[in-house]
Design an enzyme around this catalytic site. Sequence first.
Site, PDB file in Angstrom:
ATOM      1  N   MET A 284       0.786  -1.237   0.000  1.00  0.00           N
ATOM      2  CA  MET A 284       0.000   0.000   0.000  1.00  0.00           C
ATOM      3  C   MET A 284       0.818   1.288   0.000  1.00  0.00           C
ATOM      4  O   MET A 284       0.493   2.229  -0.698  1.00  0.00           O
ATOM      5  CB  MET A 284      -0.960   0.027   1.184  1.00  0.00           C
ATOM      6  CG  MET A 284      -1.836   1.240   1.219  1.00  0.00           C
ATOM      7  SD  MET A 284      -2.903   1.189   2.632  1.00  0.00           S
ATOM      8  CE  MET A 284      -1.982   2.092   3.837  1.00  0.00           C
ATOM      9  N   GLU A 287       7.873   4.172   1.996  1.00  0.00           N
ATOM     10  CA  GLU A 287       8.458   5.462   2.374  1.00  0.00           C
ATOM     11  C   GLU A 287       9.861   5.661   1.812  1.00  0.00           C
ATOM     12  O   GLU A 287      10.784   5.954   2.562  1.00  0.00           O
ATOM     13  CB  GLU A 287       8.456   5.597   3.896  1.00  0.00           C
ATOM     14  CG  GLU A 287       9.366   4.624   4.663  1.00  0.00           C
ATOM     15  CD  GLU A 287       8.758   3.268   4.962  1.00  0.00           C
ATOM     16  OE1 GLU A 287       7.736   2.915   4.356  1.00  0.00           O
ATOM     17  OE2 GLU A 287       9.321   2.552   5.804  1.00  0.00           O
ATOM     18  N   GLU A 322       3.888   8.472   6.924  1.00  0.00           N
ATOM     19  CA  GLU A 322       4.961   8.354   5.920  1.00  0.00           C
ATOM     20  C   GLU A 322       5.974   9.489   6.072  1.00  0.00           C
ATOM     21  O   GLU A 322       7.171   9.291   5.873  1.00  0.00           O
ATOM     22  CB  GLU A 322       4.374   8.347   4.501  1.00  0.00           C
ATOM     23  CG  GLU A 322       3.414   7.189   4.200  1.00  0.00           C
ATOM     24  CD  GLU A 322       4.000   5.812   4.478  1.00  0.00           C
ATOM     25  OE1 GLU A 322       5.211   5.640   4.307  1.00  0.00           O
ATOM     26  OE2 GLU A 322       3.232   4.914   4.899  1.00  0.00           O
TER      27      GLU A 322
HETATM   28 ZN   LIG Z   1       5.299   2.868   7.822  1.00  0.00          ZN
END
Ligand SMILES: [Zn+2]
Length: 698
Positions: A284, A287, A322
């Site tokens: 999903m 980062e 994030e």
């Molecule tokens: Zn994370």
Amino acid sequence: MTSVKPLHLVNSILPLHYDLQLELCPSKVNFKATEIIDFKPGTQGEGLLQRFELHSRDLVILSATLNDDIAVKVSYDKENQLALFNLDQPVDVLTMERIQLTLKYIGKIKTIKTREDETSGVFKTNFMNQETGLSDNFVVATHCQPSYARSIFPCVDEPSWKTTFQLSIKTLQKYEVVSNVGQLSSVADDNQDYKTVRFGVTPLMSTSVFGFVLGDLEHSTSQATMTHSSRRIPISVYSPMNIGDSIFCLDIVQKYLPLLEEYFKADYPLDKLDFVLLPFLTDMAMENFGMIFVQMNHLLLPPSMLADAKTREQVQQLVVHELVHQWMGNFISFESWEYLWFNEAFATWCACVLLEHTGDIPNYWTSSEYLQNQVENTMRTDAKIETLSISAISKKNTTSLTSQTHDFFDPHSYMKGIAILRSMQVCIGDELFRSALQEIFQEARFHAKPIKPIDIFVRMGVLLKSENIAHFFTSLCQTPGLPVVSVEIVKSESAITTRLTQHRLLTAKQKNLEDVPYHVPLLIQLPDGKIDQKNVLLTDRSTTLNYPIVVCNHDAQGFYRVSYESMECYDQINKEVALGKLSAIDLVKVFSDLSFFVEHSAKNIHMVGLYSLLKNLASNEMDLEKNKEYWAGLCEGLKILDLPKLKSLKYNCASSEILDFKAGILKPLANKINRMNFKNPDQYQLEVMSQLKTLKKN
Ligand SMILES: [Zn+2]
């Protein structure tokens, strides 16, 4: 699972810097590359180099040269995803001015067509061109976490090793090209079809957060005004389509990037920040340093969806989480995938601290979303004998060569990690906790090399002059389960004392149980309403206080249950409720702990206590119209009456003659509520009314 000795322990040279020059066209199935790696002598102290290894998967190395003129032979250990490099003659690396390996190779571009295809290495997705209706638009992106950088370039692909990177990409002129840091130059080829984009040098980082993306992307751009570093950081969102629907994401970045810099008092480590939305992305969100990838449907939100407050909160949590990783996870990074739970828990904890602070998610830490849905469920899992400690779970999930990140992400450890961080923050004090974190971000050793989470808390303990901080963290990570603290208030003629005793909490009794005392943050509320500063932590089996208390674990911010085991405890709580001085959360927590005991290990005192608490709430003296905050607790308490287990317990109870819940509680409560005048009943009032109807029937 294959376990291989880490390369940084095998090789006598170690990479310092990767220079990557890629040629990439989405219509092809391969990409061409030149890689120049600068090495330094390794930690083994050996000067002579004849062979070394690099991680490499599905790459065909065409040539390898050391320092421009020493030919290097290449072979492969495919099973272990390694390229093996051999020199004809050993060279003494300690006397060499530079150790530079130049590789020419070919890599694969994976095609991702559905959500089920796992994104890894370099992958491409085609999608519809909204003007022509043809599916010939492309996006090519990378996914390195946990160990797929080796599918893009030969490298030491381990979280325990950090280097700098510099990337150049030659691709079609029409494509947007984005990577971890900003572009230095973009030069068109003579025939104008192609261009070569050169990016700046990254800060030290691990291979797992390296990345780039190119393709038919729309974007919107703004700036974040950083108050701490007095800079303006360019921020952008890229998307294959509907860029207008990503504006909320850009707003969140603009607001929270400066707040995070301020929170850590540490400069944002890069020169820009991008969010890139992709049609498909395993896990999903990813980062990458300075370039966060998120699966498109999570951040492309038309106004109709943004009208929903819950949706907005979820998006804010995702985006800020994030952003936190840019500091914790990327700038400070961890030496093993074993610590993924901490990395993720920290990002969520910190995001929620900020979101609560700004008021975007008010009262998050005392919300039922956090306490009931997350902490309560995590405590229930932890009370099962088979649940292992965080460190045992994470050691078990060590990397196999085909692991994806989700293979060693343990949701239970993650949730417990958030609760641990929250209880430490409350116990140490918000300001002190934060100031220690700020110091740690300033210290080079925390970002020059990957660390272990415990390093943070050992240092925090030194800074705040308390050894307990590291012990507290270790205790919660290494000891399985969670504690239950029993409280007994004893009144004698001369004094009132409170005895606190801790044990491991379990759903069922166990023989020969290892019952090591935990570090329990007591968070005691005293009768004067203040929080006890004298007894902050329980580390022994038990302790006796020479004063009465109202509750332990005030506002449920610690990860444990409390068992009140003398009538004086319930009298004290009832007194505070009558005065409206007990917090709404505390009442809910007393009932949810009682609910657990009724189901698993009830004593007589729990039944008597439950009865007395509910009777107090049902009584005419208790004004529930004035003290609206107690409806949530009442609701939690009535839920216990519906537990099948309660019936059998009630009749075994020594003082069963007084425990007539129907006559003693339900009737007077129903009468009292009937007399009330509800204009706009809230969620809890409605629930209590429906509970009363159901309970009356049974
Ligand atoms: Zn994370």
